[in-house]
Motif scaffolding. Sequence first.
Motif, PDB file in Angstrom:
ATOM      1  N   ALA A 156       1.867  16.481  -2.247  1.00 53.07           N
ATOM      2  CA  ALA A 156       1.077  16.503  -1.014  1.00 53.07           C
ATOM      3  C   ALA A 156       1.373  17.730  -0.166  1.00 53.07           C
ATOM      4  O   ALA A 156       0.459  18.402   0.329  1.00 53.07           O
ATOM      5  CB  ALA A 156       1.334  15.230  -0.213  1.00 53.07           C
ATOM      6  N   THR A 157       2.645  18.041   0.011  1.00 55.65           N
ATOM      7  CA  THR A 157       3.004  19.145   0.903  1.00 55.65           C
ATOM      8  C   THR A 157       2.723  20.508   0.281  1.00 55.65           C
ATOM      9  O   THR A 157       2.692  21.515   0.995  1.00 55.65           O
ATOM     10  CB  THR A 157       4.490  19.065   1.304  1.00 55.65           C
ATOM     11  N   ASN A 158       2.514  20.549  -1.018  1.00 56.99           N
ATOM     12  CA  ASN A 158       2.225  21.819  -1.694  1.00 56.99           C
ATOM     13  C   ASN A 158       0.833  21.817  -2.326  1.00 56.99           C
ATOM     14  O   ASN A 158       0.585  22.550  -3.288  1.00 56.99           O
ATOM     15  CB  ASN A 158       3.277  22.087  -2.772  1.00 56.99           C
ATOM     16  N   ILE A 159      -0.067  21.017  -1.778  1.00 61.57           N
ATOM     17  CA  ILE A 159      -1.367  20.852  -2.413  1.00 61.57           C
ATOM     18  C   ILE A 159      -2.125  22.166  -2.523  1.00 61.57           C
ATOM     19  O   ILE A 159      -2.876  22.391  -3.481  1.00 61.57           O
ATOM     20  CB  ILE A 159      -2.203  19.784  -1.651  1.00 61.57           C
ATOM     21  N   ASP A 160      -1.934  23.074  -1.569  1.00 57.66           N
ATOM     22  CA  ASP A 160      -2.634  24.358  -1.612  1.00 57.66           C
ATOM     23  C   ASP A 160      -2.153  25.248  -2.753  1.00 57.66           C
ATOM     24  O   ASP A 160      -2.844  26.215  -3.114  1.00 57.66           O
ATOM     25  CB  ASP A 160      -2.458  25.114  -0.291  1.00 57.66           C
ATOM     26  N   ASP A 161      -0.974  24.952  -3.283  1.00 54.51           N
ATOM     27  CA  ASP A 161      -0.382  25.809  -4.309  1.00 54.51           C
ATOM     28  C   ASP A 161      -0.638  25.316  -5.727  1.00 54.51           C
ATOM     29  O   ASP A 161      -0.239  25.975  -6.688  1.00 54.51           O
ATOM     30  CB  ASP A 161       1.130  25.907  -4.093  1.00 54.51           C
ATOM     31  N   VAL A 162      -1.263  24.148  -5.878  1.00 56.08           N
ATOM     32  CA  VAL A 162      -1.435  23.580  -7.216  1.00 56.08           C
ATOM     33  C   VAL A 162      -2.220  24.529  -8.112  1.00 56.08           C
ATOM     34  O   VAL A 162      -1.803  24.848  -9.227  1.00 56.08           O
ATOM     35  CB  VAL A 162      -2.128  22.206  -7.138  1.00 56.08           C
ATOM     36  N   VAL A 163      -3.374  24.989  -7.656  1.00 54.89           N
ATOM     37  CA  VAL A 163      -4.203  25.853  -8.493  1.00 54.89           C
ATOM     38  C   VAL A 163      -3.551  27.218  -8.717  1.00 54.89           C
ATOM     39  O   VAL A 163      -3.451  27.671  -9.869  1.00 54.89           O
ATOM     40  CB  VAL A 163      -5.620  25.995  -7.905  1.00 54.89           C
ATOM     41  N   PRO A 164      -3.082  27.919  -7.668  1.00 51.53           N
ATOM     42  CA  PRO A 164      -2.416  29.207  -7.925  1.00 51.53           C
ATOM     43  C   PRO A 164      -1.213  29.087  -8.849  1.00 51.53           C
ATOM     44  O   PRO A 164      -0.967  29.973  -9.672  1.00 51.53           O
ATOM     45  CB  PRO A 164      -1.986  29.664  -6.523  1.00 51.53           C
ATOM     46  N   MET A 165      -0.460  27.980  -8.706  1.00 48.85           N
ATOM     47  CA  MET A 165       0.697  27.794  -9.561  1.00 48.85           C
ATOM     48  C   MET A 165       0.287  27.664 -11.023  1.00 48.85           C
ATOM     49  O   MET A 165       0.848  28.319 -11.908  1.00 48.85           O
ATOM     50  CB  MET A 165       1.483  26.562  -9.111  1.00 48.85           C
ATOM     51  N   LEU A 166      -0.719  26.835 -11.303  1.00 50.34           N
ATOM     52  CA  LEU A 166      -1.128  26.675 -12.691  1.00 50.34           C
ATOM     53  C   LEU A 166      -1.823  27.930 -13.211  1.00 50.34           C
ATOM     54  O   LEU A 166      -1.688  28.268 -14.390  1.00 50.34           O
ATOM     55  CB  LEU A 166      -2.021  25.447 -12.867  1.00 50.34           C
ATOM     56  N   LYS A 175       0.845  -1.181   0.000  1.00 51.09           N
ATOM     57  CA  LYS A 175       0.000   0.000   0.000  1.00 51.09           C
ATOM     58  C   LYS A 175       0.887   1.240   0.000  1.00 51.09           C
ATOM     59  O   LYS A 175       1.962   1.240   0.602  1.00 51.09           O
ATOM     60  CB  LYS A 175      -0.913   0.012   1.226  1.00 51.09           C
ATOM     61  N   VAL A 176       0.418   2.263  -0.657  1.00 49.98           N
ATOM     62  CA  VAL A 176       1.254   3.443  -0.814  1.00 49.98           C
ATOM     63  C   VAL A 176       1.615   4.056   0.541  1.00 49.98           C
ATOM     64  O   VAL A 176       2.742   4.536   0.740  1.00 49.98           O
ATOM     65  CB  VAL A 176       0.580   4.472  -1.743  1.00 49.98           C
ATOM     66  N   ARG A 177       0.703   4.009   1.503  1.00 52.96           N
ATOM     67  CA  ARG A 177       1.017   4.607   2.804  1.00 52.96           C
ATOM     68  C   ARG A 177       2.052   3.801   3.580  1.00 52.96           C
ATOM     69  O   ARG A 177       2.712   4.333   4.474  1.00 52.96           O
ATOM     70  CB  ARG A 177      -0.267   4.765   3.630  1.00 52.96           C
ATOM     71  N   ASP A 178       2.234   2.527   3.195  1.00 53.70           N
ATOM     72  CA  ASP A 178       3.272   1.726   3.843  1.00 53.70           C
ATOM     73  C   ASP A 178       4.673   2.189   3.468  1.00 53.70           C
ATOM     74  O   ASP A 178       5.653   1.832   4.140  1.00 53.70           O
ATOM     75  CB  ASP A 178       3.121   0.245   3.462  1.00 53.70           C
ATOM     76  N   LEU A 179       4.781   2.968   2.409  1.00 48.23           N
ATOM     77  CA  LEU A 179       6.083   3.463   1.958  1.00 48.23           C
ATOM     78  C   LEU A 179       6.511   4.731   2.687  1.00 48.23           C
ATOM     79  O   LEU A 179       7.635   5.205   2.494  1.00 48.23           O
ATOM     80  CB  LEU A 179       6.045   3.751   0.453  1.00 48.23           C
ATOM     81  N   LEU A 180       5.629   5.281   3.516  1.00 49.21           N
ATOM     82  CA  LEU A 180       5.862   6.580   4.121  1.00 49.21           C
ATOM     83  C   LEU A 180       6.224   6.460   5.589  1.00 49.21           C
ATOM     84  O   LEU A 180       5.724   5.577   6.296  1.00 49.21           O
ATOM     85  CB  LEU A 180       4.605   7.444   3.979  1.00 49.21           C
ATOM     86  N   ASN A 181       7.078   7.377   6.044  1.00 45.84           N
ATOM     87  CA  ASN A 181       7.303   7.472   7.485  1.00 45.84           C
ATOM     88  C   ASN A 181       6.129   8.219   8.115  1.00 45.84           C
ATOM     89  O   ASN A 181       5.226   8.692   7.406  1.00 45.84           O
ATOM     90  CB  ASN A 181       8.644   8.131   7.802  1.00 45.84           C
ATOM     91  N   GLU A 182       6.131   8.341   9.416  1.00 48.26           N
ATOM     92  CA  GLU A 182       4.977   8.920  10.097  1.00 48.26           C
ATOM     93  C   GLU A 182       4.743  10.372   9.689  1.00 48.26           C
ATOM     94  O   GLU A 182       3.600  10.815   9.511  1.00 48.26           O
ATOM     95  CB  GLU A 182       5.153   8.797  11.615  1.00 48.26           C
ATOM     96  N   GLU A 183       5.815  11.134   9.551  1.00 47.81           N
ATOM     97  CA  GLU A 183       5.669  12.533   9.153  1.00 47.81           C
ATOM     98  C   GLU A 183       5.095  12.642   7.743  1.00 47.81           C
ATOM     99  O   GLU A 183       4.208  13.459   7.471  1.00 47.81           O
ATOM    100  CB  GLU A 183       7.029  13.235   9.228  1.00 47.81           C
ATOM    101  N   GLN A 184       5.627  11.821   6.841  1.00 48.60           N
ATOM    102  CA  GLN A 184       5.120  11.828   5.475  1.00 48.60           C
ATOM    103  C   GLN A 184       3.661  11.396   5.420  1.00 48.60           C
ATOM    104  O   GLN A 184       2.848  11.983   4.698  1.00 48.60           O
ATOM    105  CB  GLN A 184       5.977  10.905   4.599  1.00 48.60           C
ATOM    106  N   LYS A 185       3.345  10.364   6.188  1.00 47.75           N
ATOM    107  CA  LYS A 185       1.976   9.853   6.185  1.00 47.75           C
ATOM    108  C   LYS A 185       0.996  10.923   6.658  1.00 47.75           C
ATOM    109  O   LYS A 185      -0.093  11.091   6.094  1.00 47.75           O
ATOM    110  CB  LYS A 185       1.871   8.610   7.056  1.00 47.75           C
ATOM    111  N   ALA A 186       1.391  11.671   7.679  1.00 48.26           N
ATOM    112  CA  ALA A 186       0.527  12.725   8.187  1.00 48.26           C
ATOM    113  C   ALA A 186       0.298  13.802   7.127  1.00 48.26           C
ATOM    114  O   ALA A 186      -0.834  14.279   6.929  1.00 48.26           O
ATOM    115  CB  ALA A 186       1.128  13.336   9.447  1.00 48.26           C
ATOM    116  N   ALA A 187       1.355  14.193   6.429  1.00 46.32           N
ATOM    117  CA  ALA A 187       1.231  15.211   5.389  1.00 46.32           C
ATOM    118  C   ALA A 187       0.399  14.704   4.221  1.00 46.32           C
ATOM    119  O   ALA A 187      -0.426  15.442   3.652  1.00 46.32           O
ATOM    120  CB  ALA A 187       2.619  15.641   4.917  1.00 46.32           C
TER     121      ALA A 187
END
Length: 311
Positions: free
Chosen positions: A217-227, A120-132
């Motif tokens: 994931a960490t820049n999800i809020d910027d996707v629309v303004p960036m494009l 599973k994709v979340r199994d590849l993440l550490n706790e900090e990454q998973k939270a983000a």
Amino acid sequence: MNTYKNALASTAAGIAMLFSTTACAQQQQKPTPVASTEVAIEDAKPAGPALWKVADEDTTIYLFGTVHLLPEGIDWYTPKVANALAASDKLITEIHMEKGSEAEAGQYMMAEGSFTDGRKVRDLLNEEQKAAYEAALGKLGVPAPAFDGFEPWFVAMNMSIIPLLQKGYSPDAGVESALEEKAGDMARGELETVAFQTSVFDGLPMNVQVNYMMEVATNIDDVVPMLDKMVEEWAEGDADALAELMNEGLSDPVLAEALLYNRNANWTDWIDNRMDTPGTVFIAVGAGHLAGEKSVQDMLEDRDIEVTRVQ
């Protein structure tokens, strides 16, 4: 916001096109030129998205940078673009799907983007990454387990596109969809296939895929303004500003080579070879491939092939 910018804006054609109607019903007429002469294409000052051409005594190839998803109401189809398309014998896009093949292509990409070994994709993440990661999905209104069975590249592309669709961006309003319709019964061609584009993403090392997904994931809020900003620069024809915006912080050389530079080199080969065949071709590819260092134009000029901007 680093490497995912370019992947979203300039190399996401495969994903974006799968959600599009690029193979819309073809009209049975040639696109109508707005002006009747080649001189009209070249003499006016550049206005609108950048358009280039490569030409010799019996061959002309137009290069037009596209945005695969756009909001409604962007007026980019200028007289010079219309004239160039009307003068062409063939429309070439990154990929071309026959009408009715979109669902099959989407199923293929989904299958290739799925884990087959129970991971599973979340199994590849550490706790900090998973939270983000889970926080980003929450902002999109997507349940945390929704993408568990998919590889990070597939998740990253979907996470990039979902906020754009939610804000009114649509492949139906994208450049390729419009060009396909306006080209009527003109011959079609493609530089790549769905299988090839999928393999580019699917072949990325897993750590590169995870890093790419986490940047989204960490820049999800910027996707629309960036494009939004990229579309503004693109529509104004400011290729230098677009290149700077898209390529700043392109920090992962593996991702850059796979998604941009290797493909630019392949397309440069295609153009070089096509110059041996008389006729006129209109090539429409993601704008990021025609901007910045190691662009298609740079690689053509390295071969002493002159590229002229006509808009």
